[in-house]
Design an enzyme around this catalytic site. Sequence first.
Site, PDB file in Angstrom:
ATOM      1  N   ARG A  98      -1.864  19.618 -14.188  1.00  0.00           N
ATOM      2  CA  ARG A  98      -0.498  19.764 -13.681  1.00  0.00           C
ATOM      3  C   ARG A  98      -0.374  19.200 -12.264  1.00  0.00           C
ATOM      4  O   ARG A  98      -1.346  19.098 -11.532  1.00  0.00           O
ATOM      5  CB  ARG A  98      -0.076  21.239 -13.678  1.00  0.00           C
ATOM      6  CG  ARG A  98       0.150  21.821 -15.066  1.00  0.00           C
ATOM      7  CD  ARG A  98       0.624  23.267 -14.980  1.00  0.00           C
ATOM      8  NE  ARG A  98      -0.340  24.111 -14.290  1.00  0.00           N
ATOM      9  CZ  ARG A  98      -0.223  24.542 -13.044  1.00  0.00           C
ATOM     10  NH1 ARG A  98       0.825  24.206 -12.307  1.00  0.00           N
ATOM     11  NH2 ARG A  98      -1.162  25.316 -12.503  1.00  0.00           N
ATOM     12  N   LYS A 145       3.948  24.930 -19.257  1.00  0.00           N
ATOM     13  CA  LYS A 145       4.204  25.736 -18.068  1.00  0.00           C
ATOM     14  C   LYS A 145       5.655  25.622 -17.605  1.00  0.00           C
ATOM     15  O   LYS A 145       6.162  26.510 -16.921  1.00  0.00           O
ATOM     16  CB  LYS A 145       3.243  25.348 -16.945  1.00  0.00           C
ATOM     17  CG  LYS A 145       1.807  25.811 -17.215  1.00  0.00           C
ATOM     18  CD  LYS A 145       1.724  27.319 -17.482  1.00  0.00           C
ATOM     19  CE  LYS A 145       0.295  27.802 -17.598  1.00  0.00           C
ATOM     20  NZ  LYS A 145       0.209  29.233 -17.973  1.00  0.00           N
ATOM     21  N   HIS A 151       2.135  36.673 -16.636  1.00  0.00           N
ATOM     22  CA  HIS A 151       1.076  35.700 -16.889  1.00  0.00           C
ATOM     23  C   HIS A 151      -0.175  36.482 -17.246  1.00  0.00           C
ATOM     24  O   HIS A 151      -0.986  36.823 -16.399  1.00  0.00           O
ATOM     25  CB  HIS A 151       0.854  34.842 -15.635  1.00  0.00           C
ATOM     26  CG  HIS A 151      -0.080  33.695 -15.859  1.00  0.00           C
ATOM     27  ND1 HIS A 151      -0.928  33.229 -14.891  1.00  0.00           N
ATOM     28  CD2 HIS A 151      -0.285  32.914 -16.950  1.00  0.00           C
ATOM     29  CE1 HIS A 151      -1.626  32.217 -15.376  1.00  0.00           C
ATOM     30  NE2 HIS A 151      -1.259  32.003 -16.619  1.00  0.00           N
ATOM     31  N   SER A 174      -8.242  31.762 -13.107  1.00  0.00           N
ATOM     32  CA  SER A 174      -9.282  30.972 -13.762  1.00  0.00           C
ATOM     33  C   SER A 174     -10.667  31.435 -13.333  1.00  0.00           C
ATOM     34  O   SER A 174     -10.928  31.661 -12.150  1.00  0.00           O
ATOM     35  CB  SER A 174      -9.094  29.497 -13.399  1.00  0.00           C
ATOM     36  OG  SER A 174     -10.063  28.700 -14.029  1.00  0.00           O
ATOM     37  N   LYS A 233     -10.669  36.328 -18.229  1.00  0.00           N
ATOM     38  CA  LYS A 233      -9.482  36.785 -18.959  1.00  0.00           C
ATOM     39  C   LYS A 233      -9.559  36.435 -20.445  1.00  0.00           C
ATOM     40  O   LYS A 233      -9.351  37.297 -21.304  1.00  0.00           O
ATOM     41  CB  LYS A 233      -8.217  36.173 -18.336  1.00  0.00           C
ATOM     42  CG  LYS A 233      -6.917  36.628 -18.994  1.00  0.00           C
ATOM     43  CD  LYS A 233      -5.695  36.039 -18.305  1.00  0.00           C
ATOM     44  CE  LYS A 233      -5.548  34.563 -18.541  1.00  0.00           C
ATOM     45  NZ  LYS A 233      -4.221  34.042 -18.172  1.00  0.00           N
ATOM     46  N   THR A 234      -9.879  35.174 -20.741  1.00  0.00           N
ATOM     47  CA  THR A 234      -9.953  34.737 -22.141  1.00  0.00           C
ATOM     48  C   THR A 234     -11.124  35.406 -22.850  1.00  0.00           C
ATOM     49  O   THR A 234     -10.993  35.919 -23.967  1.00  0.00           O
ATOM     50  CB  THR A 234     -10.085  33.206 -22.217  1.00  0.00           C
ATOM     51  OG1 THR A 234      -8.950  32.620 -21.570  1.00  0.00           O
ATOM     52  CG2 THR A 234     -10.139  32.736 -23.658  1.00  0.00           C
ATOM     53  N   ASP A 294      -1.989  34.058 -22.985  1.00  0.00           N
ATOM     54  CA  ASP A 294      -1.566  33.547 -21.678  1.00  0.00           C
ATOM     55  C   ASP A 294      -0.211  34.037 -21.163  1.00  0.00           C
ATOM     56  O   ASP A 294      -0.073  34.244 -19.964  1.00  0.00           O
ATOM     57  CB  ASP A 294      -1.544  32.016 -21.734  1.00  0.00           C
ATOM     58  CG  ASP A 294      -1.550  31.373 -20.359  1.00  0.00           C
ATOM     59  OD1 ASP A 294      -2.272  31.857 -19.476  1.00  0.00           O
ATOM     60  OD2 ASP A 294      -0.834  30.376 -20.170  1.00  0.00           O
ATOM     61  N   ARG A 317      -8.996  20.237 -22.728  1.00  0.00           N
ATOM     62  CA  ARG A 317      -8.198  21.303 -23.349  1.00  0.00           C
ATOM     63  C   ARG A 317      -8.000  21.067 -24.845  1.00  0.00           C
ATOM     64  O   ARG A 317      -8.092  19.943 -25.332  1.00  0.00           O
ATOM     65  CB  ARG A 317      -6.799  21.358 -22.697  1.00  0.00           C
ATOM     66  CG  ARG A 317      -6.790  21.724 -21.226  1.00  0.00           C
ATOM     67  CD  ARG A 317      -6.602  23.197 -21.054  1.00  0.00           C
ATOM     68  NE  ARG A 317      -6.480  23.602 -19.661  1.00  0.00           N
ATOM     69  CZ  ARG A 317      -6.155  24.834 -19.289  1.00  0.00           C
ATOM     70  NH1 ARG A 317      -5.897  25.759 -20.195  1.00  0.00           N
ATOM     71  NH2 ARG A 317      -6.081  25.144 -18.016  1.00  0.00           N
TER      72      ARG A 317
END
Length: 544
Positions: free
Chosen positions: A70, A213, A232, A250, A254-255, A269, A334
């Site tokens: 991004r 996003k 988020h 990051s 979390k994942t 997410d 990704r």
Amino acid sequence: MTKSPTPSIHKHDPELEASVGKDGIDYTRVNLLRNTSVAKLYEDALRYEPGTSISSAGALVTCSGKKTGRSPRDKRIVDEESTTEDIWWGPVNTKMTEHAFLINHERAVDYLNTRERLYVFDGFAGWDPKYRLKIRVVCARAYHSLFMHNMLIRPTEEELKNYGEPDFTILNAGAFPANRYTTGMTSTTSVSINFKLRQMVILGTEYAGEMKKGVFTIMHYLMPKAGVLSLHSSANQGPQGDTSLFFGLSGTGKTTLSADPARALIGDDEHVWTDTGVFNIEGGCYAKTIDLSAEKEPEIFGAIRFGSVLENVVFDEDTRVVDYTDKSLTENTRCAYPIEYIPNALLPCIGAHPKNIIMLTCDAFGVLPPVSKLTSAQAMYHFISGYTAKIAGTEEGVTEPEATFSACFGQPFLVLHPTQYATMLADKIHEHKANVWLINTGWNGGAYGTGKRIALKYSRAIIDAIHNGELATAEYETYPIFGLDIPKAVTGVPAEVLNPATAWQGTVEEFNGTVAKLATLFNENFAKYQDQATEDVIAVGPKI
């Protein structure tokens, strides 16, 4: 064998073509393909987009061009009378004039009208029909259409037939640059949102994550205005119907920690907390694939198959086997895939009110406890702070732990002031009596370089103790300076690990100095939000 004609909305749907025409698209000159099949999008990407291939697992492998991530500095929001008083203007949300937006819009339309074919994808953002938005994407690359086919919620045939006008339209002309001399432009990249016109325009970047996003940013404005809280976070649900939310930047886990084979995945997410529970905004997942393996993350590895989109990965030219360890194109490799590709996904992606809220941090200073139980005021404080730390070696010039603060664990996507989201969260926590936990997945026994990273098995044991109710009734002690309540015992976790002071391998002076250093960084960061924070929230900050 007869060849099937190319589907075209020009021949079949006068209502839709008139609707698309309102955006300036000349449907009499351009072949418009609406909600095209995955197989057709594969064919077009392979035929018309250089550098596109099929991986050995069946995923579409593509390249996003020069931009492989991004461009937050190129994001703009139009400053107009209906929204200007609401928006948190500053480095995250930079103002754009209405006139400059129209120039960019015209530039995007002119480019799109020169293409032989355009892809229109009509989908939904939000699984709850009461709050979902109809999002239309108009783009020139089959890759972008397939990406949003995966990331938005796919309508049924009946829903598509009765779709009507979209609530928001994304015009993606990313292969065409913005004019750097347009007022407010700082580069050839521009990602701009106009809430009055309900439009988003992309120029100068083909990175598909800008669309994902962008939708989240739109929801981050419109959902709180509708009285519900956009977050988020990832979310999962246990066998008894208990929902947990996971916040984290990051590298915090979390994942990894929300992917639990014993619990159903609601989403990875983006979520909204309403009066009836939580719902996922998206219809798919956008997972990092750097160093991905079937052993470490089997669900994600298995989701990379026909219909998935792999971005900027390197693969063997003969076998088409992807090398997930290769970072030569970018570290931000990704994959986008529909959420139903995850075996334990909860469909529809709607859960009950959260029973537990888990805020994850990776503290490289080694002084935050592995788990703390937060009060409502502490929850607001740490939510607004959104702390984690970079470690030496992750970025050029980083030689010691470096604190990173991202408000609401997602500062780049906030539209309103962080305290507005935090106040809504505190109200929800109070109303539904949710437990809130701060979990450090970072260092223990010393800072990065001397201490050790907290073992994943300990973090998983802590999460299990939260979910089985053990920590709700545990005995606690107060951790000084930060004023955090930490449990004296957790099944499967050595007692000395739970208190950073006990775990510390260095001198008492070193420990106290490191705690004071991190506490000072917290206080300096929170000073930016203090003017709009309540006294009880300010009061729970670290006391040096």
